[in-house]
Design a protein around this motif. Structure first.
Motif, PDB file in Angstrom:
ATOM      1  N   ASN A 113       2.450  58.392  77.027  1.00 29.45           N
ATOM      2  CA  ASN A 113       1.861  59.676  77.398  1.00 29.45           C
ATOM      3  C   ASN A 113       0.364  59.580  77.637  1.00 29.45           C
ATOM      4  OD1 ASN A 113       4.239  61.060  77.429  1.00 29.45           O
ATOM      5  ND2 ASN A 113       3.965  62.051  75.446  1.00 29.45           N
ATOM      6  N   THR A 114      -0.331  58.786  76.812  1.00 30.57           N
ATOM      7  CA  THR A 114      -1.777  58.661  76.979  1.00 30.57           C
ATOM      8  C   THR A 114      -2.111  58.043  78.330  1.00 30.57           C
ATOM      9  OG1 THR A 114      -2.122  58.469  74.593  1.00 30.57           O
ATOM     10  CG2 THR A 114      -3.900  57.696  76.016  1.00 30.57           C
ATOM     11  N   SER A 115      -1.418  56.981  78.699  1.00 29.89           N
ATOM     12  CA  SER A 115      -1.697  56.320  79.974  1.00 29.89           C
ATOM     13  C   SER A 115      -1.090  57.066  81.160  1.00 29.89           C
ATOM     14  CB  SER A 115      -1.176  54.882  79.951  1.00 29.89           C
ATOM     15  OG  SER A 115      -1.987  54.061  79.140  1.00 29.89           O
ATOM     16  N   LEU A 116       0.215  57.326  81.123  1.00 28.82           N
ATOM     17  CA  LEU A 116       0.900  57.876  82.287  1.00 28.82           C
ATOM     18  C   LEU A 116       0.670  59.387  82.448  1.00 28.82           C
ATOM     19  CD1 LEU A 116       4.231  55.861  82.092  1.00 28.82           C
ATOM     20  CD2 LEU A 116       2.418  55.606  83.776  1.00 28.82           C
ATOM     21  N   SER A 117       0.874  60.147  81.395  1.00 29.47           N
ATOM     22  CA  SER A 117       0.599  61.581  81.503  1.00 29.47           C
ATOM     23  C   SER A 117      -0.896  61.821  81.670  1.00 29.47           C
ATOM     24  CB  SER A 117       1.120  62.328  80.268  1.00 29.47           C
ATOM     25  OG  SER A 117       2.533  62.231  80.185  1.00 29.47           O
ATOM     26  N   GLY A 118      -1.708  61.012  81.016  1.00 31.32           N
ATOM     27  CA  GLY A 118      -3.161  61.123  81.177  1.00 31.32           C
ATOM     28  C   GLY A 118      -3.576  60.896  82.618  1.00 31.32           C
ATOM     29  N   PHE A 119      -2.967  59.918  83.253  1.00 30.55           N
ATOM     30  CA  PHE A 119      -3.222  59.642  84.673  1.00 30.55           C
ATOM     31  C   PHE A 119      -2.873  60.875  85.513  1.00 30.55           C
ATOM     32  CE2 PHE A 119      -1.035  58.568  88.652  1.00 30.55           C
ATOM     33  CZ  PHE A 119      -2.078  57.990  89.377  1.00 30.55           C
ATOM     34  N   TYR A 120      -1.709  61.435  85.282  1.00 31.76           N
ATOM     35  CA  TYR A 120      -1.266  62.615  86.038  1.00 31.76           C
ATOM     36  C   TYR A 120      -2.181  63.816  85.785  1.00 31.76           C
ATOM     37  CZ  TYR A 120       1.529  66.603  87.509  1.00 31.76           C
ATOM     38  OH  TYR A 120       1.947  67.767  88.104  1.00 31.76           O
ATOM     39  N   ASN A 121      -2.464  64.084  84.504  1.00 25.53           N
ATOM     40  CA  ASN A 121      -3.189  65.286  84.127  1.00 25.53           C
ATOM     41  C   ASN A 121      -4.600  65.345  84.709  1.00 25.53           C
ATOM     42  OD1 ASN A 121      -1.003  66.214  82.649  1.00 25.53           O
ATOM     43  ND2 ASN A 121      -1.740  65.362  80.716  1.00 25.53           N
ATOM     44  N   PHE A 122      -5.237  64.193  84.852  1.00 23.25           N
ATOM     45  CA  PHE A 122      -6.588  64.189  85.411  1.00 23.25           C
ATOM     46  C   PHE A 122      -6.600  63.924  86.908  1.00 23.25           C
ATOM     47  CE2 PHE A 122      -8.157  64.275  81.144  1.00 23.25           C
ATOM     48  CZ  PHE A 122      -9.445  64.800  81.262  1.00 23.25           C
ATOM     49  N   THR A 123      -5.724  63.035  87.364  1.00 24.73           N
ATOM     50  CA  THR A 123      -5.802  62.632  88.763  1.00 24.73           C
ATOM     51  C   THR A 123      -5.366  63.738  89.708  1.00 24.73           C
ATOM     52  OG1 THR A 123      -5.365  60.337  88.116  1.00 24.73           O
ATOM     53  CG2 THR A 123      -5.126  60.878  90.448  1.00 24.73           C
ATOM     54  N   ASN A 150       3.447  41.353  77.447  1.00 27.83           N
ATOM     55  CA  ASN A 150       2.893  40.745  76.240  1.00 27.83           C
ATOM     56  C   ASN A 150       3.796  41.085  75.060  1.00 27.83           C
ATOM     57  OD1 ASN A 150       0.976  39.232  74.817  1.00 27.83           O
ATOM     58  ND2 ASN A 150      -0.161  41.048  74.223  1.00 27.83           N
ATOM     59  N   ALA A 151       4.281  40.069  74.372  1.00 28.24           N
ATOM     60  CA  ALA A 151       5.145  40.290  73.215  1.00 28.24           C
ATOM     61  C   ALA A 151       4.443  41.171  72.192  1.00 28.24           C
ATOM     62  CB  ALA A 151       5.522  38.949  72.589  1.00 28.24           C
ATOM     63  N   GLY A 152       5.169  42.139  71.657  1.00 27.40           N
ATOM     64  CA  GLY A 152       4.585  43.061  70.691  1.00 27.40           C
ATOM     65  C   GLY A 152       3.920  44.259  71.346  1.00 27.40           C
ATOM     66  N   GLN A 153       3.936  44.284  72.696  1.00 28.49           N
ATOM     67  CA  GLN A 153       3.302  45.391  73.416  1.00 28.49           C
ATOM     68  C   GLN A 153       4.220  45.925  74.529  1.00 28.49           C
ATOM     69  OE1 GLN A 153      -0.623  43.991  74.777  1.00 28.49           O
ATOM     70  NE2 GLN A 153      -1.526  45.211  73.142  1.00 28.49           N
ATOM     71  N   VAL A 154       5.488  46.050  74.241  1.00 26.46           N
ATOM     72  CA  VAL A 154       6.403  46.540  75.269  1.00 26.46           C
ATOM     73  C   VAL A 154       5.988  47.943  75.730  1.00 26.46           C
ATOM     74  CG1 VAL A 154       8.784  47.229  75.753  1.00 26.46           C
ATOM     75  CG2 VAL A 154       8.327  45.127  74.481  1.00 26.46           C
ATOM     76  N   ASN A 155       5.576  48.792  74.817  1.00 20.97           N
ATOM     77  CA  ASN A 155       5.153  50.152  75.177  1.00 20.97           C
ATOM     78  C   ASN A 155       3.880  50.127  76.026  1.00 20.97           C
ATOM     79  OD1 ASN A 155       3.645  49.260  72.981  1.00 20.97           O
ATOM     80  ND2 ASN A 155       3.929  51.118  71.760  1.00 20.97           N
ATOM     81  N   TYR A 156       2.909  49.346  75.602  1.00 21.56           N
ATOM     82  CA  TYR A 156       1.631  49.265  76.324  1.00 21.56           C
ATOM     83  C   TYR A 156       1.820  48.597  77.686  1.00 21.56           C
ATOM     84  CZ  TYR A 156      -3.423  48.509  76.903  1.00 21.56           C
ATOM     85  OH  TYR A 156      -4.730  48.514  77.359  1.00 21.56           O
ATOM     86  N   SER A 157       2.634  47.553  77.731  1.00 23.81           N
ATOM     87  CA  SER A 157       2.922  46.878  78.996  1.00 23.81           C
ATOM     88  C   SER A 157       3.630  47.822  79.964  1.00 23.81           C
ATOM     89  CB  SER A 157       3.779  45.632  78.753  1.00 23.81           C
ATOM     90  OG  SER A 157       3.096  44.671  77.978  1.00 23.81           O
ATOM     91  N   ALA A 158       4.573  48.603  79.439  1.00 26.63           N
ATOM     92  CA  ALA A 158       5.281  49.569  80.279  1.00 26.63           C
ATOM     93  C   ALA A 158       4.335  50.634  80.810  1.00 26.63           C
ATOM     94  CB  ALA A 158       6.411  50.224  79.478  1.00 26.63           C
ATOM     95  N   ALA A 159       3.441  51.114  79.951  1.00 25.01           N
ATOM     96  CA  ALA A 159       2.488  52.149  80.354  1.00 25.01           C
ATOM     97  C   ALA A 159       1.555  51.642  81.453  1.00 25.01           C
ATOM     98  CB  ALA A 159       1.684  52.615  79.148  1.00 25.01           C
ATOM     99  N   LYS A 160       0.987  50.473  81.243  1.00 21.49           N
ATOM    100  CA  LYS A 160       0.034  49.942  82.224  1.00 21.49           C
ATOM    101  C   LYS A 160       0.745  49.464  83.488  1.00 21.49           C
ATOM    102  CE  LYS A 160      -3.663  50.730  79.839  1.00 21.49           C
ATOM    103  NZ  LYS A 160      -4.610  51.779  80.295  1.00 21.49           N
ATOM    104  N   GLY A 161       1.963  48.948  83.337  1.00 21.84           N
ATOM    105  CA  GLY A 161       2.751  48.582  84.507  1.00 21.84           C
ATOM    106  C   GLY A 161       3.066  49.797  85.362  1.00 21.84           C
ATOM    107  N   GLY A 162       3.311  50.920  84.713  1.00 22.18           N
ATOM    108  CA  GLY A 162       3.570  52.159  85.431  1.00 22.18           C
ATOM    109  C   GLY A 162       2.361  52.617  86.234  1.00 22.18           C
TER     110      GLY A 162
END
Length: 245
Positions: A113-123, A150-162
Motif C-alpha cells: 500500500n505504501t508503494s503502490l497506493s502511494g504512487f496512485y494517490n499522489f501521481t 531479494n530473499a526475505g523481501q517478497v513484499n518489497y520486491s513485489a511493491a517495487k516491481g509493480g
C-alpha cells in the motif's frame, strides 16, 4: 507568473531528503515536502531547503491513505493558487522483511500500500495538472529488489516491481503531452533503511566495493527532473555500483 514546485514523498530523511535539497539547490525548484511522522526531521529538512533561497511547504500524511492525501493536496492547492507542480518524485516506501512463508498479512499489505497506493494517490491528481500544462516529470524511486528480487523481501520486491511496470505503462500514456515518467533503482545506499545491513560483508558483492550515498541518487534524480532529460521516458535506471546491471 506561476511558482514552480517539485513534490517529493517521504522526504524528511535519507534519499528523499537528499533529492529535495538537490532539486532546490540545482534546479531552484520550490519544494513541496511530504512526510508521515518525524516532525523534527521534516523541519530540519525544510530549513536546509529554504537556505537554498526557495520556498518549502510541508504536507504531512501517510501516502497510502487515499482520503488524507486528497485532503492535504487540495488544501495546499487552495492556499497556493499561483503554484504549479512540475516534478513529482514518488520516494515513500517501507520495508517489513521476513520469509514469505511466515509473513503476516499486515506486513504484506502495508508494504504494498505504501508503494503502490502511494504512487496512485499522489501521481493521479498531480498528473492531471501536468497534462493540462503539457509539461511534467514523474520520477519513481524503486529498488534493486524490484528488478532481481531479494530473499526475505517478497513484499518489497513485489511493491517495487509493480511500480517499475507502472512506470513503463504510464510513460506510454502521457508522452505526447511532454510528460516523462522514469524510475531510479538504487542498490545498497547508506540510509536508515540499510543501517542494520552488514556493510562490510555486502560491499564485497559490489564491483565498486562500497555502499552508495543518498546524494549520488539525488544527482541522478536531478538530471531526470531537468530539461536535459527531455528525451528519456519509460526507463528504469540502476544506480548500484555495478551490483546488478
Amino acid at each position: 507568473m506561476k511558482l514552480k514546485y517539485a513534490l517529493i514523498t517521504g522526504a524528511s530523511r535519507g534519499i528523499g531528503k537528499a533529492i529535495a535539497v538537490k532539486l532546490a539547490k540545482e534546479l531552484k525548484y520550490n519544494i513541496l515536502l511530504n512526510y508521515n511522522s518525524n516532525d523534527a526531521a521534516a523541519e530540519e529538512t525544510k530549513s536546509q531547503i529554504e537556505a537554498e533561497g526557495v520556498a518549502c511547504n510541508i504536507i504531512k500524511c501517510d501516502v497510502s491513505n487515499s482520503e488524507k492525501t486528497q485532503i492535504v493536496l487540495k488544501e495546499w492547492e487552495e492556499n497556493n493558487p499561483e503554484a504549479v507542480v512540475e516534478v513529482l518524485v514518488n520516494n515513500a516506501g517501507i520495508t517489513k522483511d521476513g520469509l514469505f512463508v511466515f509473513m503476516k498479512q499486515q506486513d504484506w499489505t502495508q508494504v504494498l500500500n505504501t508503494s503502490l497506493s502511494g504512487f496512485y494517490n499522489f501521481t493521479q491528481p498531480v498528473l492531471k495538472k501536468m497534462l493540462l500544462q503539457r509539461y511534467g516529470r514523474v520520477i519513481n524511486i524503486v529498488s534493486l529488489s524490484g528488478l532481481k528480487g531479494n530473499a526475505g523481501q517478497v513484499n518489497y520486491s513485489a511493491a517495487k516491481g509493480g511500480i517499475i511496470a507502472a512506470t513503463k505503462a504510464l510513460a506510454q500514456e502521457v508522452g505526447k503531452r511532454n510528460v516523462t515518467v522514469n524510475a531510479v533503482a538504487p542498490g545498497y545506499i547508506k540510509s536508515d533503511m540499510t543501517a542494520n545491513f552488514d556493510e562490510k560483508e555486502l560491499k564485497k558483492h559490489v564491483p565498486l566495493n562500497r555502499f552508495g550515498e543518498a546524494e549520488e541518487v539525488a544527482e541522478l534524480v536531478c538530471f531526470l527532473a531537468s530539461k536535459k532529460a527531455s528525451y528519456i521516458t519509460g526507463e528504469v535506471i540502476n544506480i548500484n555500483g555495478g551490483l546488478y546491471s
